[in-house]
Design a protein around this motif. Structure first.
Motif, short mmCIF file in Angstrom:
data_model
loop_
_atom_site.label_atom_id
_atom_site.label_comp_id
_atom_site.label_asym_id
_atom_site.label_seq_id
_atom_site.Cartn_x
_atom_site.Cartn_y
_atom_site.Cartn_z
N CYS A 7 -13.66 -15.54 0.55
CA CYS A 7 -12.70 -15.96 -0.48
C CYS A 7 -11.55 -14.96 -0.59
O CYS A 7 -10.39 -15.35 -0.69
N ALA A 8 -11.87 -13.66 -0.56
CA ALA A 8 -10.83 -12.63 -0.67
C ALA A 8 -9.85 -12.70 0.49
O ALA A 8 -8.64 -12.52 0.30
N THR A 9 -10.35 -12.97 1.68
CA THR A 9 -9.47 -13.06 2.85
C THR A 9 -8.47 -14.20 2.70
O THR A 9 -7.28 -14.04 2.98
N LEU A 10 -8.95 -15.35 2.24
CA LEU A 10 -8.06 -16.50 2.08
C LEU A 10 -7.10 -16.30 0.91
O LEU A 10 -5.91 -16.63 1.01
N VAL A 11 -7.61 -15.75 -0.20
CA VAL A 11 -6.75 -15.52 -1.37
C VAL A 11 -5.66 -14.51 -1.06
O VAL A 11 -4.53 -14.61 -1.56
N ALA A 70 -17.45 -5.81 6.73
CA ALA A 70 -18.42 -6.88 6.45
C ALA A 70 -19.31 -7.17 7.64
O ALA A 70 -20.42 -7.66 7.47
N ALA A 71 -18.84 -6.90 8.86
CA ALA A 71 -19.64 -7.11 10.07
C ALA A 71 -20.16 -8.54 10.16
O ALA A 71 -21.35 -8.78 10.37
N SER A 72 -19.25 -9.51 10.00
CA SER A 72 -19.62 -10.92 10.02
C SER A 72 -18.80 -11.64 11.08
O SER A 72 -17.57 -11.47 11.15
N ASP A 73 -19.47 -12.44 11.89
CA ASP A 73 -18.76 -13.22 12.90
C ASP A 73 -17.83 -14.24 12.26
O ASP A 73 -16.76 -14.54 12.79
N LEU A 74 -18.23 -14.79 11.11
CA LEU A 74 -17.37 -15.75 10.41
C LEU A 74 -16.05 -15.12 10.01
O LEU A 74 -14.97 -15.68 10.24
N LEU A 75 -16.11 -13.94 9.41
CA LEU A 75 -14.87 -13.28 8.97
C LEU A 75 -14.02 -12.85 10.17
O LEU A 75 -12.79 -12.93 10.12
N TRP A 76 -14.67 -12.41 11.25
CA TRP A 76 -13.89 -12.08 12.43
C TRP A 76 -13.23 -13.32 13.02
O TRP A 76 -12.11 -13.25 13.55
N SER A 77 -13.88 -14.47 12.94
CA SER A 77 -13.28 -15.71 13.43
C SER A 77 -12.05 -16.07 12.61
O SER A 77 -11.01 -16.47 13.17
N VAL A 78 -12.16 -15.93 11.28
CA VAL A 78 -11.00 -16.18 10.42
C VAL A 78 -9.87 -15.21 10.74
O VAL A 78 -8.69 -15.59 10.82
N ARG A 87 -15.06 -16.67 21.34
CA ARG A 87 -14.63 -17.95 21.90
C ARG A 87 -13.26 -18.37 21.37
O ARG A 87 -12.42 -18.89 22.12
N LEU A 88 -13.03 -18.15 20.08
CA LEU A 88 -11.72 -18.48 19.52
C LEU A 88 -10.62 -17.61 20.11
O LEU A 88 -9.54 -18.11 20.47
#
Length: 333
Positions: free
Chosen positions: A99-103, A139-147, A214-215
């Motif tokens: 949420c913080a990344t998008l905001v 955060a060490a999250s693949d989701l956040l790195w993808s974003v 991949r992205l």
């Protein structure tokens, strides 16, 4: 029970110690707690996406009924609460950082919209990527790195200024230095997930961030293929040869890394194979269509079918090879 398990058991030696864990895994009832955890995480991520999207759309609407300070305070407050929630509640950390990344992007867009800083769109995305890099890395999250990869890729695309087909194919030819810089920027983006894996402090959970890789690689391969194709159908110059050769070398290197390195991945292999087909077919089309005859189109169609067949056969072989490598690695472990 799957019949494959019976076949494996029949082919194994009597008393093979590996059969007992395999049987226990096959008859196990599963892990409902793990499923509940995944559902809870998914719902939190959806909630974070809805909150951030609502704020971004609210900024885009530019409602005149609220004051600038109210809008700024609401966006900054949401950003601060998201970061605070990530620090205080570990279970909410991933959703809060998402949420913080998008905001953060909405905040930068609002500042640019309100105060007319004169910044280009690529500067907004570049600042967004730079500011979000701190907590994305922690955060060490693949989701956040993808974003983050998507944000950085948008910054590169907006920096080129080529956002429609006319600009890509006809208008505003790049100089040699600009071409080399574009190739280098996409290469740097493609290397980010690999560098994250090589730094233990930044490594994502599970080791490798496959979706971010991949992205990043997919965007880089698309850019390299587009650059090489556009240059190939332009007037033949040293710049054309250099751009095509470097793009082909980068695509070939990506294919080799996806097949034979520790970062081997079948999806990345498919993406690199697709890019290689684009380059090969563009080169053949450039040569064939110089005939200016009807037979050229038929010949090109036949070549496309041949390349498709070769690619499918090669990918099937690559899939078997990667599965064999994975099985050998698991047996070693």
């Amino acid at each position: 029970m799957d019949s494959t398990l019976y076949q494996v058991n029949a082919q194994s030696a009597p008393g093979d110690p590996r059969m007992a864990p395999l049987y226990a895994l096959a008859v196990s009832a599963g892990a409902p707690a793990d499923l509940a955890r995944k559902i809870r995480t998914g719902l939190l991520l959806v909630a974070a996406l809805l909150v951030a999207s609502g704020l971004i759309f609210w900024v885009a609407a530019n409602w005149q009924a609220q004051s600038h300070w109210f809008k700024l305070g609401l966006i900054e407050g949401t950003l601060a609460l998201s970061v605070l929630a990530a620090c205080l509640w570990p279970r909410l950390r991933l959703a809060a950082m998402f949420c913080a990344t998008l905001v953060l992007g909405g905040l930068l867009a609002y500042v640019g919209q309100t105060y007319q800083t004169g910044a280009d769109a690529w500067q907004l995305f570049a600042a967004w990527a730079a500011l979000a890099l701190v907590w994305v890395a922690l955060a060490a999250s693949d989701l956040l790195w993808s974003v983050w990869v998507l944000i950085a890729a948008a910054a590169i695309v907006f920096w080129t200024g080529k956002l429609d087909l006319w600009q890509v194919l006809v208008a505003d030819r790049d100089s040699f230095a600009q071409l080399m810089l574009r190739l280098a920027l996409w290469l740097a983006l493609a290397l980010v997930p690999l560098l994250v894996y090589c730094v233990p402090a930044l490594r994502v959970r599970g080791g490798m961030g496959w979706w971010s890789q991949r992205l990043a690689l997919g965007g880089a391969l698309a850019a390299w293929s587009a650059i090489a194709t556009v240059q190939l159908f332009d007037d033949a110059t040293r710049q054309t040869v250099a751009a095509f050769a470097l793009s082909a070398a980068l695509v070939a290197g990506s294919l080799l890394v996806s097949l034979f390195s520790r970062f081997r991945d079948f999806i990345c292999t498919c993406l690199a194979t697709l890019a290689a087909n684009v380059l090969v077919l563009s080169l053949i089309a450039r040569w064939i269509f110089e005939w200016h005859e009807t037979e050229a189109l038929l010949a090109f169609a036949v070549i496309v079918m041949v390349c498709l067949g070769i690619s499918v056969k090669a990918l099937i072989t690559a899939q078997h090879y990667l599965h064999a490598q994975q099985r050998d690695h698991q047996e070693v472990l």
